[in-house]
Design a protein around this motif. Structure first.
Motif, PDB file in Angstrom:
ATOM      1  N   MET A  25     -16.339 -28.798  -0.821  1.00 38.60           N
ATOM      2  CA  MET A  25     -16.359 -27.748  -1.829  1.00 38.60           C
ATOM      3  C   MET A  25     -15.305 -26.686  -1.551  1.00 38.60           C
ATOM      4  O   MET A  25     -14.546 -26.290  -2.439  1.00 38.60           O
ATOM      5  N   CYS A  53     -18.983 -20.243  -4.969  1.00 35.68           N
ATOM      6  CA  CYS A  53     -19.338 -21.620  -5.308  1.00 35.68           C
ATOM      7  C   CYS A  53     -20.245 -22.230  -4.248  1.00 35.68           C
ATOM      8  O   CYS A  53     -21.233 -22.904  -4.567  1.00 35.68           O
ATOM      9  N   ASN A  54     -19.930 -21.968  -2.969  1.00 40.08           N
ATOM     10  CA  ASN A  54     -20.759 -22.544  -1.921  1.00 40.08           C
ATOM     11  C   ASN A  54     -22.130 -21.883  -1.848  1.00 40.08           C
ATOM     12  O   ASN A  54     -23.116 -22.524  -1.469  1.00 40.08           O
ATOM     13  N   TRP A  57     -23.969 -23.676  -4.768  1.00 39.06           N
ATOM     14  CA  TRP A  57     -24.314 -25.050  -4.441  1.00 39.06           C
ATOM     15  C   TRP A  57     -25.274 -25.125  -3.268  1.00 39.06           C
ATOM     16  O   TRP A  57     -26.071 -26.059  -3.167  1.00 39.06           O
ATOM     17  N   THR A 212     -11.775 -34.489  -6.603  1.00 40.40           N
ATOM     18  CA  THR A 212     -12.470 -33.333  -7.163  1.00 40.40           C
ATOM     19  C   THR A 212     -11.499 -32.386  -7.853  1.00 40.40           C
ATOM     20  O   THR A 212     -11.763 -31.882  -8.956  1.00 40.40           O
TER      21      THR A 212
END
Length: 217
Positions: A25, A53-54, A57, A212
């Protein structure tokens, strides 16, 4: 048989998987920086995006972990109740055998399965519904922290170094080492050659990051 899970808070394979997930990620963000064009504002935007984002997630992954634990407990409870309610001992024995790993079930004699059935019948009345244990709640926190904390080693160079080029090279070097160590640990867990698996993990991780990024992740 008890309704308490014998599983540790996070199995080694779970820890390796979460670190790998967090690495991929964050690498999708650091890999998007252009050495020639990126400035401090671009780095700041990347850091906010990678950390945010982490975090997101990590929360999602923790929730999925809890759902998996609850599903596993629910399935075990349903099997346990079915064994207790079965009027035919042979049916109860089949239920017990189906709940065991196939290799273990294949070596058990009917008399051994019957002994297990009788012992299950002697246990206290089970709860009406499956509930998560303290260890499983702690496990979900562990999942979140592994995904989130795995971000930091890769982004620290951008926090302490002013020039984007050197920071990106150091960041990539850290990521390669972390991918290798993740693969090395996976190799030891699965009984394969750790060094080869470590090298393969670097290659696979790089491919996954590239895919990705190419897909807009």
């Amino acid at each position: 048989m008890t309704m308490e899970s014998s599983k540790r808070v996070l199995e080694p394979i779970d820890r390796v998987s979460e670190v790998l997930f967090g690495l991929i990620m964050v690498l999708t963000f650091t890999g998007s920086l252009s050495v020639a064009e990126a400035g401090r504002e671009d780095v700041r935007t990347m850091l906010i995006g990678a950390l945010g984002c982490n975090v997101a997630w990590g929360i999602i992954d923790a929730m999925l972990y809890l759902m998996g634990c609850l599903a596993q407990r629910g399935q075990g409870l349903m099997t346990y109740l079915a064994v207790r309610k079965a009027t035919d001992p042979h049916k109860a024995q089949r239920l017990i055998a189906d709940a065991l790993p196939p290799v273990v079930a294949s070596i058990l004699e009917p008399a051994e399965l019957e002994t297990m059935r009788r012992r299950l019948m002697q246990l206290p009345e089970p709860p009406a519904r499956a509930r998560l244990s303290k260890d499983e709640w702690l496990g979900s926190i562990g999942v979140f922290l592994l995904v989130f904390v795995s971000t930091f080693p890769v982004v620290i160079p951008f926090m302490v170094m002013q020039n984007v080029g050197p920071a990106l090279r150091v960041s990539n070097a850290i990521a390669i080492v972390m991918l290798f160590l993740t693969g090395y640990a996976f190799g030891r867990i699965t009984g394969r050659r750790p060094w080869l698996v470590g090298i393969a993990m670097v290659a696979v991780g790089s491919i996954l990051v590239g895919m990705t990024m190419a897909l807009g992740g």
